[in-house]
Design an enzyme around this catalytic site. Structure first.
Site, PDB file in Angstrom:
ATOM      1  N   HIS A   1       0.841  -1.196   0.000  1.00 53.27           N
ATOM      2  CA  HIS A   1       0.000   0.000   0.000  1.00 53.27           C
ATOM      3  C   HIS A   1       0.876   1.246   0.000  1.00 53.27           C
ATOM      4  CE1 HIS A   1      -3.577  -2.208   0.130  1.00 53.27           C
ATOM      5  NE2 HIS A   1      -3.590  -2.515   1.405  1.00 53.27           N
TER       6      HIS A   1
ATOM      7  N   LYS B   1     -13.150   4.820   7.855  1.00 50.10           N
ATOM      8  CA  LYS B   1     -13.618   5.859   6.934  1.00 50.10           C
ATOM      9  C   LYS B   1     -15.138   5.847   6.841  1.00 50.10           C
ATOM     10  CE  LYS B   1     -12.733   5.570   2.416  1.00 50.10           C
ATOM     11  NZ  LYS B   1     -13.856   5.879   1.525  1.00 50.10           N
TER      12      LYS B   1
END
Length: 889
Positions: A130, A552
């Site tokens: 990532h 999120k």
């Protein structure tokens, strides 16, 4: 600059850290002056003490000076990070225990069932690509060379001449580092990412793994290390998503995955070969003093027949030394395995392990226990840990990609396959997974062909490098049993009756998916294809829970409590289903993605959710922070293993169970209120556009951090929250200096409880709540509300800015009340000192970034000559802030 040797070597650990920082930053200042950049060195010093005047100072810089200053500040952070890594390494060597977690000395009382629990122990870090590591490989290599010279400078065995040489070489390397471009000019390909992380295995993990096992061995009562068989199994396993993670990355193909495994295999086979030959050269005992066992004699006789030339050469070089001969033959076979020679090479790692045990058992039987259980045991542990594949490469793909492929393939069936989501569709997919597909079904598009090629390749890789090399298939956004059986149905079409060791791993990420996880899994378990697989796998099931998208989706506090509740439900579900559950934790490095001290998080897990097994992702800058140094890697892995064993003790289980029940009402209140506060913010019309305008979010792709695109869509306005991947989302908030994903909503949750004494009791007695508050405290401490207000003002929405700052003040006040402190990090002096050391320089970078954003967000934009423009300045500040803040992604 020079220091008295005696004073330096006799200093305390804190003084040594200060000395390292002073030496490195002083050399950096000298290098700037030498190259005619004294003005930049002066600006660095003046900005550090400028406070509010920093805005005026930065406002007077031209673009060239702004770029040079941002570059210099970035180098400064790299050097400070290097000093701190050395400091952490010293701490581990001095006391064999980290500041904030139990090491093996604290866990040495493993209990009467220690050996049984060690047999069950599995620690499984999974390295991912990532895009949060902003540092170039050239920069990493330069810092490694500086560290080597700093070691020589510190070595008390070196005299003044050697120390002077080391100092000069450091100055040379720092000068080179200061002139090295900090930004990548081209985006890395997935295979570049694989090669980058190979350095971690080559330089640290291959050496750290045996040291970890020896540390555990020393904690087992009654063990005579090095003279008897070790009671410690090879409990470490490493995984990787690098070259296997397809979710959102169109550049990862079957060919890339094949090459990734080949790169890993080359590195581990070379490392095993070098270690095997090195140890073989030490086994010079003669057959008269140390006679070989009958099994070893038989093995050598067979080798002489099957590989006469190879064995003859070995015997000529090592006559009368059978143990050495057999290990040298094993080294030759490893080389043949790497070359793909089927006649001489090993077919699977188990054959190599068998050869090592053959030599070990023969030495022990001949009375040479030291040679049998010394370095040879280290090699055995390495072989059992890494196999021929180094790290188990995992494939990950989004459930929507499978759904699209199935639509194309199921349309070719004669029978009605049913609508997506219907019981009929589920039954059809289950039948196809068990009995296979009609012969006429073929992929019609390149995308579907690629999905099927992935399964074909997985089967081939297992034949080439062993069953463990690539068998797990993670399904992102698993929302139903259909999403899970789809993988096995597609695999059946791809490989037919050919062997494929395939473990489907559901990944639950959003708040809704986490809450429905038990229902999804129960429906999946009812399918014939799942039941058959379970019996083959001894009813072992792996389930992944995602920290990134859940935070999120519903906010950090609500996500933490939802994840805890989901894991507790998974434990109950596993008990009802009669399966052996491993929970795979998809944690990030950032505080907004489940980051923070990992061993403390382990101790906060729900009772029964570990069972001596921990699997967790490691990514971005966290990989290099934890594994770039042998001592740090050993310390990290030891603390993880220790924490997992401690978490499973009856006293910890009882304590956490009682705390969970006692504070259930408090948790429900915090979860609901924090979620409402979070949703009220992120659902504000235009909120995603505010972040895009206020931060370098849109420019992150130009940093070329990784091979995966940073955005899901290219919308310039009217963005949706789903457009932002979780990692760039968190990265952007750290640059804005708000760190919002690490704390927003918690203040509203704590306020809803309204009882400070109860909050303090929960912090004292419930590890989960303590971990939640501690992460928020660290995230708040790394934020700067005054700078955050200036960044957010660029979004032109005072209502959003006010809401963020009001929640910041509320959260800060209530976190301090909960902790009983007057200031953040008051109870964590070392961390507070580290942040204070960085704060002035980070703030200076933020001021430069604000200037660049204002220019770039102005109607006309702006560029200048001299090879620089404000876009490059902006990217340099992003890179530097990532190095300075850490925990950014």
């Amino acid at each position: 600059m020079e220091q008295d040797d005696t004073a330096r070597w006799g200093a305390s650990l804190d003084d040594l850290l200060q000395a390292d920082v002073a030496l490195l930053t002083g050399l950096h200042r000298d290098s700037l002056v030498e190259r005619g950049a004294a003005r930049i060195a002066g600006l660095m010093a003046s900005l550090g003490d400028a406070g509010d005047a920093a805005t005026d100072i930065v406002g007077q810089l031209d673009v060239a000076d702004a770029a040079a200053l941002a570059q210099a500040l970035t180098v400064h952070f790299h050097l400070v990070n290097l000093a701190e890594e050395r400091h952490q390494s010293r701490l581990h060597r001095r006391r064999q225990d980290g500041d904030d977690g139990p090491g093996w000395p604290a866990a040495s009382g493993l209990g009467a069932d220690a050996l049984e629990r060690l047999e069950r122990l599995r620690i499984h870090p999974v390295l991912t690509a990532h895009p949060t590591e902003a540092r170039r490989r050239a920069v990493t290599a330069s810092l490694s060379r500086i560290a080597e010279h700093l070691d020589a400078y510190d070595d008390p065995r070196n005299g003044a001449l050697q120390r002077g040489f080391a100092r000069r070489r450091m100055l040379e390397e720092i000068d080179i580092l200061g002139r090295t471009a900090q930004l990548r000019r081209t985006a890395p390909a997935p295979t570049d990412e694989v090669r980058t992380v190979m350095g971690v295995f080559d330089q640290t993990l291959f050496r750290a793994v045996p040291a970890v096992y020896r540390a555990v061995e020393a904690a087992v009562p009654g063990t005579d290390a090095g003279r008897q068989p070790s009671p410690v199994p090879a409990f470490l396993r490493f995984g990787s998503w690098i070259g296997g993670d397809r979710d959102g990355n169109p550049f990862v193909t079957a060919e890339v995955t094949r090459e990734a495994v080949a790169i890993q295999a080359e590195h581990v086979l070379r490392a095993l070969g070098v270690a095997t030959e090195r140890i073989a050269r030490t086994l010079t005992m003669s057959e008269q003093t140390t006679p070989p066992s009958a099994a070893l004699r038989d093995a050598l006789a067979l080798a002489a027949v099957t590989a006469p030339d190879t064995v003859a050469a070995i015997v000529r070089s090592s006559p009368g030394e059978p143990h050495r001969q057999h290990l040298l033959f094993a080294a030759a076979r490893l080389g043949a395995t790497l070359r793909g020679s089927l006649d001489l090479g090993y077919r699977e790692p188990a054959e190599f392990v068998h050869d090592l045990r053959l030599v070990q058992d023969s030495l022990a039987a001949a009375g040479d226990a030291r040679a049998a259980h010394g370095e040879l045991q280290h090699l055995l542990w390495q072989a059992e840990t890494f196999g021929f594949h180094l790290a188990e490469l995992e494939v990950r793909q989004h459930s929507a990609v499978h759904a699209a492929a199935l639509e194309e393939l199921l349309d070719q069936l004669d029978d009605d396959p049913g609508a997506p989501g219907s019981p009929e569709r589920l039954a059809v997919l289950d039948r196809l997974a068990v009995h296979g597909w009609p012969e006429q079904v073929r992929p019609l598009t390149e995308a579907t062909g690629e999905v099927l090629d992935t399964f074909r390749l997985m089967g081939w890789l297992q034949q080439r490098w062993g069953r463990r090399c690539c068998g797990r298939y993670v399904v992102s956004f698993s929302q139903s049993a259909e999403h899970l059986v789809a993988v096995r149905a597609l695999a059946r079409l791809a490989v037919g009756e050919r062997p494929l060791n395939l473990d489907v791993v559901p990944l639950f990420e959003t708040g809704a998916d986490l809450r429905a996880a038990g229902t999804t899994l129960s429906a999946w378990m009812d399918l014939a294809s799942t039941r058959a697989w379970l019996e083959e796998r001894d009813r072992q099931v792996e389930v992944m829970v995602g920290y990134s998208d859940s935070a999120k989706d519903i906010g950090p506090a609500a996500a933490t409590l939802t994840l805890y509740r989901t894991q507790a439900e998974l434990v109950r579900w596993a008990g009802r289903a009669g399966v052996k559950l491993t929970i795979f934790h998809g944690r990030g490095g950032s505080l907004g993605r489940g980051g923070g001290p990992l061993h403390r998080a382990v101790l906060a897990q729900p009772p029964g959710s570990l069972n001596e097994r921990l699997k967790v992702t490691e990514q971005g800058e966290v990989i290099f922070a934890r594994y770039a140094d042998v001592t740090l890697a050993q310390a990290h892995l030891e603390r993880l293993a220790s924490a997992v064993l401690v978490a499973g003790t009856p006293q910890v289980t009882r304590h956490n169970t009682a705390a969970e029940h006692r504070f259930a009402g408090l948790a429900a209140t915090v979860e609901q209120a924090s979620r409402e506060a979070w949703l009220a913010l992120v659902r504000t019309p235009g909120f995603p556009d505010v972040l895009a305008a206020s931060s370098p979010l849109e420019e992150l792709g130009q940093l070329r951090l990784g091979s995966r695109p940073a955005r899901r869509s290219g919308a310039a306005t009217g963005r949706d929250l789903s457009d932002f991947r979780a990692i760039p989302w968190v990265f952007a908030w750290s640059q804005v200096r708000a760190n919002l994903p690490g704390w927003f909503g918690l203040g509203s949750g704590l306020a809803a409880v309204g009882d400070v004494d109860e909050l303090r009791a929960a912090y004292r007695d419930w590890p989960l709540f303590a971990s939640l508050v501690d992460i928020a405290e660290m995230s708040l401490a790394k934020a700067n509300p005054r700078l955050a207000a200036r960044f957010l003002a660029l979004g032109g929405r005072p209502d959003v800015t006010d809401r963020v700052l009001e929640e910041y003040e509320r959260t800060r006040r209530l976190v301090l009340e909960t902790l009983g402190q007057s200031d953040l990090l008051e109870g964590k002096p070392e961390l507070r000192h580290r942040l204070a050391l960085r704060a002035p320089s980070i703030d200076a970078l933020s001021h430069i970034q604000l200037r660049a954003l204002r220019v770039l967000r102005s109607p006309e934009g702006s560029t200048a000559g001299d090879g620089h423009d404000w876009s490059e300045v902006l990217l340099l500040t992003v890179n530097g802030a990532a190095a300075g803040l850490q925990n950014t992604g």
